[in-house]
Design an enzyme around this catalytic site. Sequence first.
Site, PDB file in Angstrom:
ATOM      1  N   ARG A 133       0.838  -1.211   0.000  1.00 32.35           N
ATOM      2  CA  ARG A 133       0.000   0.000   0.000  1.00 32.35           C
ATOM      3  C   ARG A 133       0.872   1.260   0.000  1.00 32.35           C
ATOM      4  O   ARG A 133       1.025   1.912  -1.021  1.00 32.35           O
ATOM      5  CB  ARG A 133      -0.950  -0.038   1.216  1.00 32.35           C
ATOM      6  CG  ARG A 133      -2.087   0.971   1.149  1.00 32.35           C
ATOM      7  CD  ARG A 133      -1.722   2.383   1.456  1.00 32.35           C
ATOM      8  NE  ARG A 133      -1.127   2.563   2.785  1.00 32.35           N
ATOM      9  CZ  ARG A 133      -0.601   3.711   3.193  1.00 32.35           C
ATOM     10  NH1 ARG A 133      -0.557   4.768   2.385  1.00 32.35           N
ATOM     11  NH2 ARG A 133      -0.046   3.822   4.394  1.00 32.35           N
ATOM     12  N   ASP A 134       1.497   1.577   1.132  1.00 31.42           N
ATOM     13  CA  ASP A 134       2.289   2.812   1.208  1.00 31.42           C
ATOM     14  C   ASP A 134       3.440   2.739   0.205  1.00 31.42           C
ATOM     15  O   ASP A 134       3.800   3.732  -0.428  1.00 31.42           O
ATOM     16  CB  ASP A 134       2.840   2.990   2.630  1.00 31.42           C
ATOM     17  CG  ASP A 134       3.115   4.444   2.986  1.00 31.42           C
ATOM     18  OD1 ASP A 134       3.169   5.272   2.067  1.00 31.42           O
ATOM     19  OD2 ASP A 134       3.283   4.749   4.173  1.00 31.42           O
ATOM     20  N   HIS A 168       5.353   4.576  12.612  1.00 33.56           N
ATOM     21  CA  HIS A 168       5.341   4.503  11.132  1.00 33.56           C
ATOM     22  C   HIS A 168       6.350   5.547  10.648  1.00 33.56           C
ATOM     23  O   HIS A 168       6.051   6.743  10.595  1.00 33.56           O
ATOM     24  CB  HIS A 168       3.914   4.806  10.663  1.00 33.56           C
ATOM     25  CG  HIS A 168       3.714   4.869   9.185  1.00 33.56           C
ATOM     26  ND1 HIS A 168       2.970   3.932   8.485  1.00 33.56           N
ATOM     27  CD2 HIS A 168       4.105   5.772   8.254  1.00 33.56           C
ATOM     28  CE1 HIS A 168       2.926   4.252   7.207  1.00 33.56           C
ATOM     29  NE2 HIS A 168       3.608   5.374   7.037  1.00 33.56           N
ATOM     30  N   CYS A 226       4.401   9.278   0.198  1.00 30.48           N
ATOM     31  CA  CYS A 226       3.001   9.700   0.125  1.00 30.48           C
ATOM     32  C   CYS A 226       2.864  10.707  -1.008  1.00 30.48           C
ATOM     33  O   CYS A 226       3.633  11.663  -1.088  1.00 30.48           O
ATOM     34  CB  CYS A 226       2.571  10.337   1.444  1.00 30.48           C
ATOM     35  SG  CYS A 226       0.916  11.038   1.386  1.00 30.48           S
ATOM     36  N   ASN A 286       9.022   4.247   3.231  1.00 33.81           N
ATOM     37  CA  ASN A 286       9.052   3.821   4.635  1.00 33.81           C
ATOM     38  C   ASN A 286      10.410   3.193   4.892  1.00 33.81           C
ATOM     39  O   ASN A 286      11.094   2.765   3.970  1.00 33.81           O
ATOM     40  CB  ASN A 286       7.993   2.743   4.881  1.00 33.81           C
ATOM     41  CG  ASN A 286       6.602   3.230   4.616  1.00 33.81           C
ATOM     42  OD1 ASN A 286       6.123   3.167   3.496  1.00 33.81           O
ATOM     43  ND2 ASN A 286       5.958   3.743   5.642  1.00 33.81           N
TER      44      ASN A 286
HETATM   45  P1  HMG Z   1     -13.230  14.536  -2.028  1.00 33.24           P
HETATM   46  O1  HMG Z   1     -13.024  14.956  -3.461  1.00 33.24           O
HETATM   47  O2  HMG Z   1     -13.307  15.607  -0.994  1.00 33.24           O
HETATM   48  O3  HMG Z   1     -14.451  13.534  -1.857  1.00 33.24           O
HETATM   49  O4  HMG Z   1     -12.054  13.554  -1.636  1.00 33.24           O
HETATM   50  P2  HMG Z   1     -15.933  13.515  -2.326  1.00 33.24           P
HETATM   51  O5  HMG Z   1     -16.664  12.752  -1.284  1.00 33.24           O
HETATM   52  O6  HMG Z   1     -16.390  14.900  -2.696  1.00 33.24           O
HETATM   53  O7  HMG Z   1     -15.888  12.627  -3.662  1.00 33.24           O
HETATM   54  C1  HMG Z   1     -15.290  13.064  -4.857  1.00 33.24           C
HETATM   55  C2  HMG Z   1     -15.174  11.915  -5.823  1.00 33.24           C
HETATM   56  O8  HMG Z   1     -14.345  10.879  -5.265  1.00 33.24           O
HETATM   57  C3  HMG Z   1     -16.498  11.223  -6.158  1.00 33.24           C
HETATM   58  O9  HMG Z   1     -16.377  10.725  -7.473  1.00 33.24           O
HETATM   59  C4  HMG Z   1     -16.537  10.070  -5.220  1.00 33.24           C
HETATM   60  O10 HMG Z   1     -17.316   9.001  -5.708  1.00 33.24           O
HETATM   61  C5  HMG Z   1     -15.060   9.646  -5.196  1.00 33.24           C
HETATM   62  P3  HMG Z   1     -16.959  11.521  -8.751  1.00 33.24           P
HETATM   63  O11 HMG Z   1     -18.408  11.731  -8.422  1.00 33.24           O
HETATM   64  O12 HMG Z   1     -16.171  12.816  -8.828  1.00 33.24           O
HETATM   65  O13 HMG Z   1     -16.683  10.604  -9.889  1.00 33.24           O
HETATM   66  N1  HMG Z   1     -14.710   8.977  -3.940  1.00 33.24           N
HETATM   67  C6  HMG Z   1     -14.203   7.741  -3.863  1.00 33.24           C
HETATM   68  N2  HMG Z   1     -13.899   6.829  -4.804  1.00 33.24           N
HETATM   69  C7  HMG Z   1     -13.423   5.638  -4.377  1.00 33.24           C
HETATM   70  N3  HMG Z   1     -13.233   5.332  -3.072  1.00 33.24           N
HETATM   71  C8  HMG Z   1     -13.517   6.227  -2.109  1.00 33.24           C
HETATM   72  C9  HMG Z   1     -14.035   7.490  -2.502  1.00 33.24           C
HETATM   73  N4  HMG Z   1     -14.433   8.567  -1.808  1.00 33.24           N
HETATM   74  C10 HMG Z   1     -14.847   9.478  -2.690  1.00 33.24           C
HETATM   75  N5  HMG Z   1     -13.321   5.919  -0.820  1.00 33.24           N
HETATM   76  C11 HMG Z   1     -11.134  11.718  -0.394  1.00 33.24           C
HETATM   77  C12 HMG Z   1     -11.959  13.006  -0.335  1.00 33.24           C
HETATM   78  C13 HMG Z   1     -10.792  11.351   1.039  1.00 33.24           C
HETATM   79  C14 HMG Z   1     -11.961  10.632  -1.049  1.00 33.24           C
HETATM   80  C15 HMG Z   1      -9.866  12.004  -1.235  1.00 33.24           C
HETATM   81  O14 HMG Z   1      -9.233  13.135  -0.705  1.00 33.24           O
HETATM   82  C16 HMG Z   1      -8.910  10.857  -1.242  1.00 33.24           C
HETATM   83  O15 HMG Z   1      -9.199   9.806  -1.797  1.00 33.24           O
HETATM   84  N6  HMG Z   1      -7.740  11.040  -0.632  1.00 33.24           N
HETATM   85  C17 HMG Z   1      -6.782   9.938  -0.538  1.00 33.24           C
HETATM   86  C18 HMG Z   1      -5.469  10.438  -0.156  1.00 33.24           C
HETATM   87  C19 HMG Z   1      -4.543   9.273   0.001  1.00 33.24           C
HETATM   88  O16 HMG Z   1      -4.863   8.136  -0.278  1.00 33.24           O
HETATM   89  N7  HMG Z   1      -3.327   9.589   0.472  1.00 33.24           N
HETATM   90  C20 HMG Z   1      -2.340   8.574   0.693  1.00 33.24           C
HETATM   91  C21 HMG Z   1      -2.672   7.660   1.820  1.00 33.24           C
HETATM   92  S1  HMG Z   1      -2.374   8.369   3.423  1.00 33.24           S
HETATM   93  C22 HMG Z   1      -0.679   8.130   3.671  1.00 33.24           C
HETATM   94  O17 HMG Z   1       0.012   7.660   2.794  1.00 33.24           O
HETATM   95  C23 HMG Z   1      -0.139   8.466   5.022  1.00 33.24           C
HETATM   96  C24 HMG Z   1       0.163   7.216   5.873  1.00 33.24           C
HETATM   97  O18 HMG Z   1       1.064   6.355   5.201  1.00 33.24           O
HETATM   98  C25 HMG Z   1       0.784   7.665   7.196  1.00 33.24           C
HETATM   99  C26 HMG Z   1       1.954   8.626   6.960  1.00 33.24           C
HETATM  100  O19 HMG Z   1       2.987   8.233   6.439  1.00 33.24           O
HETATM  101  O20 HMG Z   1       1.738   9.804   7.257  1.00 33.24           O
HETATM  102  C27 HMG Z   1      -1.108   6.430   6.194  1.00 33.24           C
HETATM  103 MG    MG Z   2       3.190   6.543   5.175  1.00 31.19          MG
END
Ligand code: HMG
Ligand code: MG
Length: 306
Positions: free
Chosen positions: A19-20, A211, A244, A253
Amino acid sequence: MSTQPELPKKVKIIEVGPRDGLQNEKEAVPADVKVELVNRLSRAGFSNIEAASFVSPKWVPQMATSAEVMANITRREGTIYSALTPNMQGFEAALASRADEVVIFGSASEAFSQKNINCSIAESIARFESVAKAAKDNGLRLRGSISCAFGCPYQGEVPLDAVADVVRRMRDLGCDEIDIADTIGVSTARKTQAVMQVAAQEFHVDRISGHFHDTYGQALANIYASLEVGVSIFHSSVSGLGGCPYAKGATGNVATEDVLFLMNGLGIETGIDIDMVVDAGHFISQHLGRKGASRAGNALIAKRAG
Ligand code: HMG
Ligand code: MG
């Protein structure tokens, strides 16, 4: 006479490479390659693998194959397969894919929360409430991840109080485990201990995980520093894959092979076969067409070649 701090006898290593590790890859990695990677990691003995992320494919295109991956992996009995779920849409997909654990992911930094999940910290917690309730109703484990607990690419310093506040909120949502994440790898050992101690005032230390991204080469030192304050769960990524997409310049990581080499040297039990992880790292690095980023992994491969 010097006294050595007591370290945990056993740790849980959560493999987050699928994933990450892969989420930031520009070229699409085919689902069957991800499945093979997860299967190799399962066979190596991990009790927890972060295998999928049900986020918007517009935000993170690489994770669009998550349902296919979850449908085709060979599940090892006793291994928890986790998936990221930012909202109910993600939760429904994770449930359908038979994830064992869902991960709600927030931030200790307001600026990063906006960039990563397009809402404020308070809005994210409100959004997570329904995910947390649904997880409990469906008997799934719930993990909370807190980004930028040691520093933020947009706002810089992150106060200890901000970390404590989000730990409390994640705890009150019913999280079984809480990740304290160094998203951009800026922490150093003493700072790490200060943050972990603050988190441990709010939540059970044996359910807190570290993490650490390895951007500045500090991850192993941060892990050792965390062990000294009683943390016994760590995340790592095979071959040091990752980063990220919403934290520019952040590298992967800490490499799993490096963490295992450290734990083996310290006599701390992990239940994981380092040689099989080295093979898994070699497999994915070959697919990506580059040398793996794990120092221990590369050294062990060189040693094999004689
Ligand atoms: P948004 O645009 O504010 O959401 O995004 P929305 O509810 O307005 O939806 C917009 C569109 O997204 C719609 O589609 C929804 O259907 C779709 P459209 O009508 O435009 O075709 N949608 C989705 N599709 C699939 N699965 C879903 C989903 N939700 C909405 N679950 C949202 C808000 C949170 C969805 C967006 O900002 C997002 O997906 N962000 C993901 C960011 C991400 O994945 N970042 C990396 C992971 S975190 C990380 O790596 C950190 C970590 O490792 C720890 C660290 O190191 O810090 C964990
Ligand atoms: Mg991370």
